[in-house]
Enzyme design. Structure first.
Site, PDB file in Angstrom:
ATOM      1  N   ARG A   1       1.125  -1.210  -0.171  1.00  0.00           N
ATOM      2  CA  ARG A   1       0.111  -0.029   0.205  1.00  0.00           C
ATOM      3  C   ARG A   1       0.527   1.404   0.134  1.00  0.00           C
ATOM      4  O   ARG A   1       2.329   1.042   0.109  1.00  0.00           O
ATOM      5  CB  ARG A   1      -0.709  -0.175   1.081  1.00  0.00           C
ATOM      6  CG  ARG A   1      -0.250   0.079   2.600  1.00  0.00           C
ATOM      7  CD  ARG A   1      -1.516   0.384   3.481  1.00  0.00           C
ATOM      8  NE  ARG A   1      -0.614   0.827   5.225  1.00  0.00           N
ATOM      9  CZ  ARG A   1      -0.388   1.653   5.360  1.00  0.00           C
ATOM     10  NH1 ARG A   1      -1.176   2.854   4.652  1.00  0.00           N
ATOM     11  NH2 ARG A   1       0.436   2.074   6.636  1.00  0.00           N
ATOM     12  N   HIS A   2       0.455   2.078  -0.565  1.00  0.00           N
ATOM     13  CA  HIS A   2       0.750   3.485  -0.723  1.00  0.00           C
ATOM     14  C   HIS A   2       1.225   4.313   1.265  1.00  0.00           C
ATOM     15  O   HIS A   2       0.191   3.911   1.879  1.00  0.00           O
ATOM     16  CB  HIS A   2      -0.040   4.606  -1.272  1.00  0.00           C
ATOM     17  CG  HIS A   2       1.553   5.947  -1.343  1.00  0.00           C
ATOM     18  ND1 HIS A   2       0.235   6.852  -0.722  1.00  0.00           N
ATOM     19  CD2 HIS A   2       1.178   6.546  -2.448  1.00  0.00           C
ATOM     20  CE1 HIS A   2       1.498   7.433  -0.923  1.00  0.00           C
ATOM     21  NE2 HIS A   2       2.227   7.478  -2.391  1.00  0.00           N
ATOM     22  N   PRO A   3       2.236   4.969   1.702  1.00  0.00           N
ATOM     23  CA  PRO A   3       2.886   4.900   2.960  1.00  0.00           C
ATOM     24  C   PRO A   3       1.663   5.511   3.361  1.00  0.00           C
ATOM     25  O   PRO A   3       1.235   5.941   5.000  1.00  0.00           O
ATOM     26  CB  PRO A   3       3.785   5.322   2.809  1.00  0.00           C
ATOM     27  CG  PRO A   3       4.217   5.855   1.789  1.00  0.00           C
ATOM     28  CD  PRO A   3       2.912   4.838   0.774  1.00  0.00           C
ATOM     29  N   VAL A   4       1.108   6.697   2.452  1.00  0.00           N
ATOM     30  CA  VAL A   4       0.369   8.225   2.976  1.00  0.00           C
ATOM     31  C   VAL A   4      -1.069   7.999   2.102  1.00  0.00           C
ATOM     32  O   VAL A   4      -2.033   8.221   3.143  1.00  0.00           O
ATOM     33  CB  VAL A   4       0.924   9.201   2.355  1.00  0.00           C
ATOM     34  CG1 VAL A   4       0.442  10.571   2.512  1.00  0.00           C
ATOM     35  CG2 VAL A   4       1.933   9.005   2.917  1.00  0.00           C
TER      36      VAL A   4
ATOM     37  N   VAL B   1      -4.980   3.131  -1.645  1.00  0.00           N
ATOM     38  CA  VAL B   1      -3.637   2.528  -2.671  1.00  0.00           C
ATOM     39  C   VAL B   1      -3.042   1.392  -2.923  1.00  0.00           C
ATOM     40  O   VAL B   1      -2.108   1.522  -1.801  1.00  0.00           O
ATOM     41  CB  VAL B   1      -3.102   4.074  -2.995  1.00  0.00           C
ATOM     42  CG1 VAL B   1      -1.902   3.648  -4.545  1.00  0.00           C
ATOM     43  CG2 VAL B   1      -3.859   5.109  -3.498  1.00  0.00           C
TER      44      VAL B   1
END
Length: 394
Positions: free
Chosen positions: A225-228, A232
Protein backbone atom coordinates in the site's frame (compact mmCIF):
# COMPACT_ATOMS: atom_id res chain seq x y z
CA UNK A 1 20.81 7.16 -37.99
CA UNK A 2 19.96 7.83 -34.36
CA UNK A 3 19.76 11.05 -32.39
CA UNK A 4 23.29 10.44 -31.06
CA UNK A 5 24.89 9.22 -34.30
CA UNK A 6 28.39 10.70 -34.52
CA UNK A 7 28.95 10.57 -30.76
CA UNK A 8 31.86 8.35 -29.70
CA UNK A 9 31.84 6.81 -26.21
CA UNK A 10 34.75 4.94 -24.63
CA UNK A 11 33.19 2.51 -22.16
CA UNK A 12 35.62 1.36 -19.47
CA UNK A 13 32.82 0.10 -17.24
CA UNK A 14 31.71 -3.41 -16.42
CA UNK A 15 28.85 -5.47 -14.95
CA UNK A 16 25.74 -3.24 -14.83
CA UNK A 17 25.58 0.46 -13.85
CA UNK A 18 28.10 1.74 -16.42
CA UNK A 19 27.18 -0.73 -19.18
CA UNK A 20 23.49 0.15 -18.79
CA UNK A 21 24.36 3.86 -19.06
CA UNK A 22 26.30 3.30 -22.28
CA UNK A 23 23.66 0.93 -23.68
CA UNK A 24 21.11 3.74 -23.42
CA UNK A 25 23.45 6.00 -25.40
CA UNK A 26 24.10 3.25 -27.95
CA UNK A 27 20.36 2.73 -28.42
CA UNK A 28 20.23 6.26 -29.85
CA UNK A 29 23.12 5.72 -32.24
CA UNK A 30 26.23 6.58 -30.22
CA UNK A 31 29.31 4.54 -31.15
CA UNK A 32 30.17 2.76 -27.91
CA UNK A 33 33.62 1.15 -27.77
CA UNK A 34 33.65 -1.28 -24.86
CA UNK A 35 37.13 -1.70 -23.40
CA UNK A 36 37.22 -4.98 -21.50
CA UNK A 37 39.84 -7.25 -20.00
CA UNK A 38 41.20 -10.10 -22.12
CA UNK A 39 38.95 -12.50 -20.18
CA UNK A 40 36.00 -10.23 -20.86
CA UNK A 41 33.65 -8.25 -18.64
CA UNK A 42 32.78 -10.19 -15.46
CA UNK A 43 29.13 -10.05 -16.52
CA UNK A 44 29.91 -12.41 -19.42
CA UNK A 45 30.15 -15.10 -16.74
CA UNK A 46 26.86 -14.23 -14.98
CA UNK A 47 23.78 -16.40 -15.52
CA UNK A 48 21.32 -17.16 -16.82
CA UNK A 49 23.04 -18.91 -19.73
CA UNK A 50 21.77 -20.11 -23.07
CA UNK A 51 24.03 -22.38 -25.12
CA UNK A 52 26.80 -21.57 -22.63
CA UNK A 53 26.56 -17.83 -23.15
CA UNK A 54 25.25 -15.14 -20.77
CA UNK A 55 21.85 -13.79 -21.75
CA UNK A 56 22.26 -11.19 -18.99
CA UNK A 57 25.40 -9.79 -20.62
CA UNK A 58 23.77 -9.88 -24.02
CA UNK A 59 20.85 -7.67 -23.01
CA UNK A 60 23.01 -5.04 -21.29
CA UNK A 61 25.71 -4.74 -23.94
CA UNK A 62 23.63 -4.43 -27.08
CA UNK A 63 24.81 -2.14 -29.88
CA UNK A 64 28.45 -1.96 -28.72
CA UNK A 65 31.89 -2.75 -30.12
CA UNK A 66 34.45 -4.67 -28.07
CA UNK A 67 38.15 -3.98 -27.73
CA UNK A 68 39.90 -6.33 -25.27
CA UNK A 69 43.02 -4.82 -23.67
CA UNK A 70 45.26 -5.60 -20.73
CA UNK A 71 45.10 -2.18 -19.09
CA UNK A 72 47.98 -3.00 -16.77
CA UNK A 73 50.25 -2.64 -19.78
CA UNK A 74 51.40 0.88 -20.72
CA UNK A 75 50.81 0.12 -24.39
CA UNK A 76 47.16 -0.61 -23.68
CA UNK A 77 46.88 2.59 -21.67
CA UNK A 78 48.31 4.53 -24.60
CA UNK A 79 45.66 2.99 -26.87
CA UNK A 80 42.90 4.16 -24.53
CA UNK A 81 44.45 7.63 -24.45
CA UNK A 82 44.61 7.74 -28.24
CA UNK A 83 40.98 6.66 -28.50
CA UNK A 84 39.95 9.23 -25.89
CA UNK A 85 41.56 11.93 -28.02
CA UNK A 86 38.98 11.11 -30.71
CA UNK A 87 36.03 10.59 -28.36
CA UNK A 88 33.28 12.67 -26.82
CA UNK A 89 32.61 10.63 -23.67
CA UNK A 90 34.40 8.23 -21.33
CA UNK A 91 32.44 6.18 -18.78
CA UNK A 92 34.09 4.14 -16.02
CA UNK A 93 32.90 2.44 -12.84
CA UNK A 94 36.14 1.30 -11.26
CA UNK A 95 36.53 1.62 -7.52
CA UNK A 96 37.83 5.16 -6.82
CA UNK A 97 41.57 5.36 -7.41
CA UNK A 98 41.80 2.45 -9.86
CA UNK A 99 41.38 4.56 -13.00
CA UNK A 100 44.21 6.81 -11.85
CA UNK A 101 46.50 3.83 -11.23
CA UNK A 102 45.74 2.64 -14.77
CA UNK A 103 46.36 6.15 -16.19
CA UNK A 104 42.84 6.34 -17.68
CA UNK A 105 41.45 8.81 -15.14
CA UNK A 106 39.69 12.08 -15.89
CA UNK A 107 42.73 14.31 -15.31
CA UNK A 108 44.92 12.25 -17.64
CA UNK A 109 42.43 11.88 -20.49
CA UNK A 110 40.94 15.36 -20.29
CA UNK A 111 44.45 16.82 -20.47
CA UNK A 112 44.67 15.13 -23.87
CA UNK A 113 41.12 16.07 -24.90
CA UNK A 114 39.64 19.03 -22.98
CA UNK A 115 36.29 18.56 -24.77
CA UNK A 116 35.90 15.12 -23.21
CA UNK A 117 32.94 14.39 -20.91
CA UNK A 118 34.23 11.93 -18.31
CA UNK A 119 31.73 10.06 -16.10
CA UNK A 120 32.88 8.16 -13.02
CA UNK A 121 30.28 5.87 -11.45
CA UNK A 122 31.02 4.35 -8.05
CA UNK A 123 29.18 3.06 -5.03
CA UNK A 124 29.80 6.05 -2.76
CA UNK A 125 31.45 8.72 -4.90
CA UNK A 126 34.96 10.06 -5.18
CA UNK A 127 35.03 11.47 -1.64
CA UNK A 128 33.46 10.70 1.72
CA UNK A 129 34.18 8.16 4.47
CA UNK A 130 32.75 5.27 2.42
CA UNK A 131 34.79 6.05 -0.72
CA UNK A 132 36.63 2.97 -1.87
CA UNK A 133 34.33 0.47 -0.19
CA UNK A 134 33.07 -2.26 -2.53
CA UNK A 135 29.48 -1.58 -3.45
CA UNK A 136 26.92 -3.80 -5.11
CA UNK A 137 23.25 -3.21 -5.70
CA UNK A 138 22.12 -5.04 -2.56
CA UNK A 139 24.57 -3.09 -0.38
CA UNK A 140 23.26 0.21 -1.74
CA UNK A 141 19.61 -0.81 -1.39
CA UNK A 142 20.32 -1.57 2.25
CA UNK A 143 22.42 1.47 3.12
CA UNK A 144 20.20 3.97 1.28
CA UNK A 145 17.12 3.10 3.33
CA UNK A 146 15.24 1.62 0.37
CA UNK A 147 15.17 -1.91 1.79
CA UNK A 148 13.79 -0.60 5.08
CA UNK A 149 10.72 0.62 3.18
CA UNK A 150 10.22 -2.48 1.07
CA UNK A 151 8.36 -5.63 2.11
CA UNK A 152 5.68 -6.72 4.53
CA UNK A 153 5.55 -4.77 7.81
CA UNK A 154 5.76 -8.05 9.73
CA UNK A 155 8.71 -9.30 7.69
CA UNK A 156 12.35 -8.33 7.20
CA UNK A 157 13.65 -5.52 4.99
CA UNK A 158 13.33 -6.69 1.40
CA UNK A 159 15.25 -5.91 -1.77
CA UNK A 160 13.34 -4.97 -4.88
CA UNK A 161 13.00 -7.63 -7.57
CA UNK A 162 15.60 -5.98 -9.83
CA UNK A 163 19.06 -4.43 -9.42
CA UNK A 164 17.44 -1.04 -9.18
CA UNK A 165 20.44 0.80 -7.69
CA UNK A 166 22.63 -0.15 -10.64
CA UNK A 167 19.98 0.56 -13.25
CA UNK A 168 18.82 3.90 -11.89
CA UNK A 169 22.42 5.03 -11.51
CA UNK A 170 23.06 4.08 -15.13
CA UNK A 171 20.01 6.07 -16.17
CA UNK A 172 21.19 9.09 -14.16
CA UNK A 173 24.59 8.64 -15.78
CA UNK A 174 23.18 8.88 -19.31
CA UNK A 175 21.21 11.97 -18.28
CA UNK A 176 24.34 13.58 -16.79
CA UNK A 177 26.41 12.83 -19.89
CA UNK A 178 23.84 14.40 -22.19
CA UNK A 179 23.56 17.46 -19.93
CA UNK A 180 27.34 17.89 -20.02
CA UNK A 181 27.40 17.51 -23.80
CA UNK A 182 24.74 20.19 -24.11
CA UNK A 183 26.82 22.52 -21.90
CA UNK A 184 29.86 21.77 -24.08
CA UNK A 185 28.11 23.27 -27.09
CA UNK A 186 28.06 26.55 -25.16
CA UNK A 187 31.41 26.45 -23.34
CA UNK A 188 33.55 24.43 -25.74
CA UNK A 189 34.93 22.31 -22.89
CA UNK A 190 33.96 18.99 -21.42
CA UNK A 191 33.13 17.99 -17.87
CA UNK A 192 34.11 15.56 -15.12
CA UNK A 193 31.12 13.89 -13.47
CA UNK A 194 31.14 12.10 -10.11
CA UNK A 195 28.05 9.88 -9.76
CA UNK A 196 27.47 7.64 -6.74
CA UNK A 197 24.95 4.81 -6.55
CA UNK A 198 24.24 5.78 -2.94
CA UNK A 199 23.40 9.35 -3.95
CA UNK A 200 21.21 8.17 -6.81
CA UNK A 201 19.09 5.96 -4.58
CA UNK A 202 18.76 8.63 -1.91
CA UNK A 203 17.52 11.14 -4.48
CA UNK A 204 14.74 8.82 -5.70
CA UNK A 205 12.91 8.31 -2.42
CA UNK A 206 10.54 11.26 -2.67
CA UNK A 207 7.66 9.87 -0.61
CA UNK A 208 9.94 8.60 2.13
CA UNK A 209 11.96 11.82 2.28
CA UNK A 210 8.77 13.87 2.49
CA UNK A 211 7.57 11.75 5.41
CA UNK A 212 10.93 12.06 7.14
CA UNK A 213 10.93 15.85 6.85
CA UNK A 214 7.27 16.22 7.80
CA UNK A 215 7.37 13.98 10.88
CA UNK A 216 11.01 13.85 11.91
CA UNK A 217 10.77 10.05 12.00
CA UNK A 218 11.95 7.52 9.45
CA UNK A 219 9.03 5.93 7.59
CA UNK A 220 8.48 2.20 7.99
CA UNK A 221 7.38 -0.66 5.73
CA UNK A 222 3.71 -0.75 4.80
CA UNK A 223 3.69 -3.59 2.29
CA UNK A 224 2.22 -2.85 -1.13
CA UNK A 225 0.00 0.00 0.00
CA UNK A 226 0.95 3.63 -0.36
CA UNK A 227 2.34 4.97 2.93
CA UNK A 228 0.16 8.10 2.86
CA UNK A 229 -2.77 7.75 0.46
CA UNK A 230 -5.54 5.19 1.15
CA UNK A 231 -6.69 3.06 -0.63
CA UNK A 232 -3.71 2.65 -2.94
CA UNK A 233 -2.88 -1.02 -2.61
CA UNK A 234 -2.67 -4.54 -3.98
CA UNK A 235 -5.58 -6.93 -3.38
CA UNK A 236 -6.27 -10.63 -3.92
CA UNK A 237 -9.00 -11.69 -6.30
CA UNK A 238 -10.25 -15.27 -6.83
CA UNK A 239 -7.54 -16.10 -9.37
CA UNK A 240 -4.74 -13.62 -8.79
CA UNK A 241 -4.02 -10.09 -7.67
CA UNK A 242 -4.77 -6.58 -8.83
CA UNK A 243 -3.81 -3.06 -7.84
CA UNK A 244 -6.01 -0.01 -7.41
CA UNK A 245 -5.17 3.67 -6.97
CA UNK A 246 -7.87 5.78 -5.28
CA UNK A 247 -6.20 9.05 -4.23
CA UNK A 248 -9.21 11.42 -3.97
CA UNK A 249 -12.56 11.61 -2.19
CA UNK A 250 -14.36 11.65 -5.54
CA UNK A 251 -12.67 8.46 -6.69
CA UNK A 252 -13.36 6.85 -3.35
CA UNK A 253 -17.06 7.54 -3.83
CA UNK A 254 -16.79 5.85 -7.22
CA UNK A 255 -15.15 2.83 -5.60
CA UNK A 256 -17.95 2.61 -3.05
CA UNK A 257 -20.48 2.66 -5.88
CA UNK A 258 -18.60 -0.09 -7.74
CA UNK A 259 -18.63 -2.18 -4.55
CA UNK A 260 -22.37 -1.68 -4.16
CA UNK A 261 -21.69 0.09 -0.87
CA UNK A 262 -22.36 3.80 -1.66
CA UNK A 263 -22.99 4.52 2.03
CA UNK A 264 -19.30 4.02 2.79
CA UNK A 265 -18.47 7.28 1.03
CA UNK A 266 -20.33 9.18 3.77
CA UNK A 267 -19.04 7.05 6.64
CA UNK A 268 -17.04 9.38 8.94
CA UNK A 269 -14.29 6.77 9.12
CA UNK A 270 -13.71 6.96 5.36
CA UNK A 271 -15.20 10.19 4.03
CA UNK A 272 -11.87 12.06 3.81
CA UNK A 273 -8.29 11.11 3.12
CA UNK A 274 -7.02 11.62 6.66
CA UNK A 275 -9.86 9.51 8.05
CA UNK A 276 -9.23 6.74 5.54
CA UNK A 277 -5.57 6.74 6.52
CA UNK A 278 -6.47 6.48 10.23
CA UNK A 279 -8.87 3.60 9.53
CA UNK A 280 -6.98 1.97 6.67
CA UNK A 281 -7.07 -1.53 8.21
CA UNK A 282 -10.87 -1.49 8.47
CA UNK A 283 -11.26 -0.09 4.97
CA UNK A 284 -8.83 -2.55 3.50
CA UNK A 285 -10.76 -5.46 5.00
CA UNK A 286 -13.99 -4.23 3.38
CA UNK A 287 -12.39 -3.81 -0.04
CA UNK A 288 -10.57 -7.16 0.22
CA UNK A 289 -13.84 -8.91 1.07
CA UNK A 290 -15.38 -7.56 -2.16
CA UNK A 291 -12.45 -8.34 -4.43
CA UNK A 292 -12.15 -11.96 -3.29
CA UNK A 293 -15.59 -12.67 -4.77
CA UNK A 294 -14.40 -11.66 -8.26
CA UNK A 295 -11.80 -12.81 -10.76
CA UNK A 296 -9.00 -10.40 -11.59
CA UNK A 297 -10.58 -9.58 -14.95
CA UNK A 298 -13.98 -8.98 -13.36
CA UNK A 299 -12.53 -6.79 -10.62
CA UNK A 300 -10.48 -4.68 -13.04
CA UNK A 301 -13.48 -4.29 -15.36
CA UNK A 302 -15.74 -3.19 -12.48
CA UNK A 303 -13.18 -0.61 -11.38
CA UNK A 304 -12.50 0.71 -14.86
CA UNK A 305 -16.25 1.03 -15.52
CA UNK A 306 -16.28 3.55 -12.66
CA UNK A 307 -13.07 5.33 -13.86
CA UNK A 308 -11.04 3.86 -11.01
CA UNK A 309 -7.38 3.24 -11.95
CA UNK A 310 -6.85 -0.51 -11.65
CA UNK A 311 -4.77 -3.22 -13.26
CA UNK A 312 -3.83 -6.88 -12.92
CA UNK A 313 -0.59 -7.96 -11.28
CA UNK A 314 1.29 -9.79 -14.04
CA UNK A 315 4.41 -11.86 -13.89
CA UNK A 316 7.15 -10.77 -16.29
CA UNK A 317 6.18 -13.36 -18.88
CA UNK A 318 2.58 -12.13 -18.91
CA UNK A 319 3.73 -8.52 -19.12
CA UNK A 320 6.02 -9.18 -22.09
CA UNK A 321 3.31 -11.22 -23.86
CA UNK A 322 0.60 -8.61 -23.25
CA UNK A 323 -1.14 -6.84 -26.11
CA UNK A 324 0.15 -3.53 -24.70
CA UNK A 325 3.80 -4.66 -24.83
CA UNK A 326 3.34 -5.93 -28.38
CA UNK A 327 1.58 -2.75 -29.49
CA UNK A 328 4.42 -0.65 -28.09
CA UNK A 329 7.08 -2.85 -29.72
CA UNK A 330 8.97 -3.20 -26.44
CA UNK A 331 11.06 -6.14 -27.59
CA UNK A 332 13.24 -6.10 -30.69
CA UNK A 333 14.37 -9.49 -32.01
CA UNK A 334 17.84 -9.42 -33.53
CA UNK A 335 19.95 -12.18 -35.15
CA UNK A 336 22.47 -13.86 -32.85
CA UNK A 337 25.21 -16.37 -33.75
CA UNK A 338 24.65 -18.47 -30.60
CA UNK A 339 21.02 -17.91 -29.60
CA UNK A 340 19.66 -17.74 -33.14
CA UNK A 341 17.77 -14.65 -32.05
CA UNK A 342 17.85 -12.52 -28.93
CA UNK A 343 15.10 -10.24 -27.67
CA UNK A 344 16.48 -6.79 -26.84
CA UNK A 345 14.44 -4.28 -24.84
CA UNK A 346 16.06 -0.91 -25.67
CA UNK A 347 15.41 2.49 -24.10
CA UNK A 348 11.66 3.22 -24.09
CA UNK A 349 11.34 6.81 -25.36
CA UNK A 350 9.56 7.12 -28.71
CA UNK A 351 10.81 9.98 -30.88
CA UNK A 352 8.61 11.30 -33.66
CA UNK A 353 11.66 11.57 -35.91
CA UNK A 354 12.72 7.98 -35.23
CA UNK A 355 15.78 8.75 -33.14
CA UNK A 356 16.93 5.22 -32.39
CA UNK A 357 19.58 3.21 -34.21
CA UNK A 358 19.11 -0.27 -35.59
CA UNK A 359 19.52 -2.77 -32.76
CA UNK A 360 22.37 -5.25 -32.96
CA UNK A 361 23.62 -8.04 -30.69
CA UNK A 362 26.30 -7.71 -28.04
CA UNK A 363 29.94 -8.13 -29.21
CA UNK A 364 32.20 -11.12 -28.72
CA UNK A 365 35.24 -10.42 -26.52
CA UNK A 366 37.54 -8.20 -28.56
CA UNK A 367 35.48 -8.73 -31.70
CA UNK A 368 36.14 -5.26 -33.10
CA UNK A 369 39.71 -4.81 -31.85
CA UNK A 370 41.53 -5.04 -35.17
CA UNK A 371 39.06 -2.81 -37.00
CA UNK A 372 39.05 -0.15 -34.27
CA UNK A 373 42.83 0.05 -34.06
CA UNK A 374 43.15 0.12 -37.83
CA UNK A 375 40.28 2.50 -38.69
CA UNK A 376 40.50 4.98 -35.80
CA UNK A 377 44.15 4.88 -34.78
CA UNK A 378 45.72 3.92 -38.11
CA UNK A 379 47.63 0.94 -36.70
CA UNK A 380 49.08 -1.44 -39.28
CA UNK A 381 48.37 -5.15 -39.40
CA UNK A 382 51.92 -5.79 -38.21
CA UNK A 383 51.49 -3.48 -35.20
CA UNK A 384 48.17 -5.10 -34.33
CA UNK A 385 49.69 -8.58 -34.56
CA UNK A 386 52.55 -7.53 -32.30
CA UNK A 387 50.11 -6.20 -29.68
CA UNK A 388 48.20 -9.47 -29.81
CA UNK A 389 51.33 -11.62 -29.58
CA UNK A 390 52.53 -9.68 -26.54
CA UNK A 391 49.22 -10.09 -24.69
CA UNK A 392 48.25 -6.40 -24.83
CA UNK A 393 45.38 -7.05 -27.24
CA UNK A 394 43.07 -10.04 -26.90
Amino acid sequence: MGLLTGLRVIDLSRVLSGPYCTALLADLGAEVIKIEAPAGDDARHFGPFLEGRSVYFSLINRNKKSLALNLRDERAQSIVAALAATADVVVENFRPGVAKRLHVDADTLRAINPRLVYLSISGFGQQGPATGLPAYDLIIQGMSGLMSLTGDPAGPPTATGESISDLWTGLFGSWAVLAALQARTRTGTGETIDLAMFDAMMSLQMTGLAQLQATGSAPQRVGSRHPVTVPVDCFAARDGHLTIVVPTDALFAQLCAAMGRPELAADPRFAQGAARRAHQAELRALIAEWFCTLTVDEAVARCQAHDIPAGPVHDLGQAMASEQARARGLETRVPHPVFGQVGIVPQPARFASGGTAEAVREPMVGEHGDALLRDILGRSDEEIAALRNSGVLA
